[in-house]
Design a protein around this motif. Structure first.
Motif, mmCIF file in Angstrom:
data_model
loop_
_atom_site.group_PDB
_atom_site.id
_atom_site.type_symbol
_atom_site.label_atom_id
_atom_site.label_comp_id
_atom_site.label_asym_id
_atom_site.label_seq_id
_atom_site.Cartn_x
_atom_site.Cartn_y
_atom_site.Cartn_z
ATOM 1 N N ILE A 96 0.855 -1.192 0.000
ATOM 2 C CA ILE A 96 0.000 0.000 0.000
ATOM 3 C C ILE A 96 0.885 1.234 0.000
ATOM 4 O O ILE A 96 1.825 1.337 0.802
ATOM 5 C CB ILE A 96 -0.989 -0.040 1.180
ATOM 6 N N ILE A 99 -1.167 7.043 0.239
ATOM 7 C CA ILE A 99 -2.545 7.229 0.699
ATOM 8 C C ILE A 99 -2.742 8.694 1.065
ATOM 9 O O ILE A 99 -1.970 9.248 1.858
ATOM 10 C CB ILE A 99 -2.794 6.360 1.961
ATOM 11 N N PHE A 105 -12.042 16.396 3.311
ATOM 12 C CA PHE A 105 -12.837 15.166 3.430
ATOM 13 C C PHE A 105 -12.328 14.231 4.528
ATOM 14 O O PHE A 105 -12.784 13.093 4.610
ATOM 15 C CB PHE A 105 -12.840 14.419 2.092
ATOM 16 N N ARG A 106 -11.409 14.719 5.359
ATOM 17 C CA ARG A 106 -10.884 13.834 6.413
ATOM 18 C C ARG A 106 -11.907 13.650 7.528
ATOM 19 O O ARG A 106 -12.795 14.486 7.706
ATOM 20 C CB ARG A 106 -9.566 14.404 6.970
ATOM 21 N N LYS A 108 -14.165 11.327 7.805
ATOM 22 C CA LYS A 108 -15.459 10.799 7.341
ATOM 23 C C LYS A 108 -15.392 9.309 7.026
ATOM 24 O O LYS A 108 -16.226 8.801 6.282
ATOM 25 C CB LYS A 108 -15.890 11.528 6.057
ATOM 26 N N LEU A 110 -13.369 7.902 5.104
ATOM 27 C CA LEU A 110 -12.970 7.619 3.714
ATOM 28 C C LEU A 110 -11.596 6.953 3.664
ATOM 29 O O LEU A 110 -11.360 6.076 2.828
ATOM 30 C CB LEU A 110 -12.983 8.900 2.877
ATOM 31 N N LEU A 132 2.732 -1.997 4.447
ATOM 32 C CA LEU A 132 2.913 -0.568 4.186
ATOM 33 C C LEU A 132 3.878 0.024 5.200
ATOM 34 O O LEU A 132 4.095 -0.545 6.274
ATOM 35 C CB LEU A 132 1.557 0.166 4.232
ATOM 36 N N ASP A 133 4.435 1.163 4.851
ATOM 37 C CA ASP A 133 5.256 1.959 5.764
ATOM 38 C C ASP A 133 4.507 3.243 6.075
ATOM 39 O O ASP A 133 3.895 3.835 5.179
ATOM 40 C CB ASP A 133 6.594 2.347 5.107
ATOM 41 N N TYR A 142 -3.945 3.081 10.969
ATOM 42 C CA TYR A 142 -3.804 1.774 10.313
ATOM 43 C C TYR A 142 -4.244 0.631 11.234
ATOM 44 O O TYR A 142 -4.754 -0.383 10.750
ATOM 45 C CB TYR A 142 -2.379 1.587 9.783
HETATM 46 N N1 ACO Z 1 -4.193 8.401 14.484
HETATM 47 C C1 ACO Z 1 -5.102 7.617 15.109
HETATM 48 N N2 ACO Z 1 -6.359 7.402 14.624
HETATM 49 C C2 ACO Z 1 -6.695 8.013 13.474
HETATM 50 C C3 ACO Z 1 -5.796 8.852 12.759
HETATM 51 C C4 ACO Z 1 -4.499 9.032 13.301
HETATM 52 N N3 ACO Z 1 -3.562 9.779 12.675
HETATM 53 N N4 ACO Z 1 -6.417 9.301 11.636
HETATM 54 C C5 ACO Z 1 -7.658 8.769 11.663
HETATM 55 N N5 ACO Z 1 -7.817 7.994 12.759
HETATM 56 C C6 ACO Z 1 -8.994 7.205 13.151
HETATM 57 C C7 ACO Z 1 -10.286 7.974 13.046
HETATM 58 O O1 ACO Z 1 -10.562 8.653 14.236
HETATM 59 C C8 ACO Z 1 -11.285 6.868 12.746
HETATM 60 O O2 ACO Z 1 -11.613 6.217 13.949
HETATM 61 P P1 ACO Z 1 -13.087 5.548 14.181
HETATM 62 O O3 ACO Z 1 -13.269 4.528 13.056
HETATM 63 O O4 ACO Z 1 -13.018 4.965 15.531
HETATM 64 O O5 ACO Z 1 -14.074 6.665 14.023
HETATM 65 C C9 ACO Z 1 -10.493 5.899 11.896
HETATM 66 O O6 ACO Z 1 -9.106 6.151 12.185
HETATM 67 C C10 ACO Z 1 -10.727 6.081 10.395
HETATM 68 O O7 ACO Z 1 -10.430 7.430 10.066
HETATM 69 P P2 ACO Z 1 -10.811 8.051 8.661
HETATM 70 O O8 ACO Z 1 -11.918 9.047 8.820
HETATM 71 O O9 ACO Z 1 -11.037 6.960 7.684
HETATM 72 O O10 ACO Z 1 -9.456 8.821 8.318
HETATM 73 P P3 ACO Z 1 -9.249 9.924 7.185
HETATM 74 O O11 ACO Z 1 -10.221 9.729 6.076
HETATM 75 O O12 ACO Z 1 -9.199 11.254 7.821
HETATM 76 O O13 ACO Z 1 -7.803 9.523 6.607
HETATM 77 C C11 ACO Z 1 -5.414 9.764 6.692
HETATM 78 C C12 ACO Z 1 -6.682 9.339 7.461
HETATM 79 C C13 ACO Z 1 -5.296 8.975 5.395
HETATM 80 C C14 ACO Z 1 -4.198 9.463 7.575
HETATM 81 C C15 ACO Z 1 -5.541 11.283 6.413
HETATM 82 O O14 ACO Z 1 -5.494 11.994 7.624
HETATM 83 C C16 ACO Z 1 -4.476 11.847 5.463
HETATM 84 O O15 ACO Z 1 -4.646 11.848 4.244
HETATM 85 N N6 ACO Z 1 -3.349 12.375 6.040
HETATM 86 C C17 ACO Z 1 -2.295 13.023 5.273
HETATM 87 C C18 ACO Z 1 -1.549 12.070 4.353
HETATM 88 C C19 ACO Z 1 -1.013 10.845 5.078
HETATM 89 O O16 ACO Z 1 -0.438 10.899 6.143
HETATM 90 N N7 ACO Z 1 -1.244 9.658 4.451
HETATM 91 C C20 ACO Z 1 -0.816 8.353 4.950
HETATM 92 C C21 ACO Z 1 0.605 8.118 4.542
HETATM 93 S S1 ACO Z 1 1.179 6.444 4.842
HETATM 94 C C22 ACO Z 1 1.069 5.654 3.347
HETATM 95 O O17 ACO Z 1 0.757 6.288 2.357
HETATM 96 C C23 ACO Z 1 1.295 4.160 3.238
#
Ligand code: ACO
Length: 158
Positions: A96, A99, A105-106, A108, A110, A132-133, A142
């Motif tokens: 993976i 991402i 849209f965070r 939600k 997604l 993934l890293d 994750y």
């Molecule tokens: N730490 C702990 N929990 C988290 C975090 C976090 N950083 N981010 C989200 N969560 C939790 C949420 O609270 C939610 O919990 P719930 O199911 O109990 O309600 C669950 O994880 C799912 O969260 P989503 O709403 O699906 O997260 P979101 O759509 O906001 O996406 C993401 C998270 C991808 C990390 C986003 O914040 C982002 O794009 N960040 C910037 C780019 C980034 O860091 N990408 C990941 C790089 S690693 C890689 O690409 C392999």
């Protein structure tokens, strides 16, 4: 939740996603100068990379976008890259990569829907694991997607 929220759809990346995808990815890292034609060339290259020995059209590069149906906006993007290995009897490992959920849209679900989709895609393509890293700050995210800590990420930068 594993199902996509109402008002959103998920599909393979297309040429028309250029602006939305590059915007979303700029929330992750430096995208740099990438023109629409370079973007299209990369998508065309990805389409050519079929997994060996398969007749089902399975590809190595599998990049998906989540689209807000009403507006067509790209809300999230991510990839599962499928690697053909020598070990595990020529097994497949999913990686993976890249991402990003657009900041608008965070929170939600997604991101979670996207990771679940990419993990399931890896499984359906025959991967025996998907890895993934990530940064320490994303470990909790994750873990909510069913992943657990394994190994240590290392790098050398060129
Ligand atoms: N730490 C702990 N929990 C988290 C975090 C976090 N950083 N981010 C989200 N969560 C939790 C949420 O609270 C939610 O919990 P719930 O199911 O109990 O309600 C669950 O994880 C799912 O969260 P989503 O709403 O699906 O997260 P979101 O759509 O906001 O996406 C993401 C998270 C991808 C990390 C986003 O914040 C982002 O794009 N960040 C910037 C780019 C980034 O860091 N990408 C990941 C790089 S690693 C890689 O690409 C392999």
């Amino acid at each position: 939740t594993n199902s996509i929220p109402a008002g959103f759809e998920i599909r393979r990346i297309e040429s028309r996603d250029y602006a939305g995808v590059t915007t979303a990815l700029s929330g992750l890292t430096t995208v740099g100068d990438l023109s629409q034609s370079q973007f299209d060339d990369i998508l065309a290259y990805w389409d050519t990379q079929l997994l060996p020995g398969r007749t089902d059209g399975a590809r190595s590069y599998n990049t998906s976008v989540i689209i807000e149906s009403a507006t067509g906006r790209v809300s999230a993007v991510g990839t599962v890259f499928v690697e053909k290995k020598l070990i595990h009897a020529g097994g497949l490992v999913g990686h993976i990569e890249d991402i990003a959920v657009n900041p608008d849209f965070r929170g939600k679900q997604l991101g979670k829907v996207l990771i679940n989709h990419l993990s399931a895609q890896g499984a359906s393509l025959g991967c025996y694991k998907v890895i993934l890293d990530c940064d320490e700050k994303n470990v909790g995210f994750y873990e909510k997607c069913g992943y657990s800590r394994a190994g240590v990420e290392m790098q050398v930068r060129m």
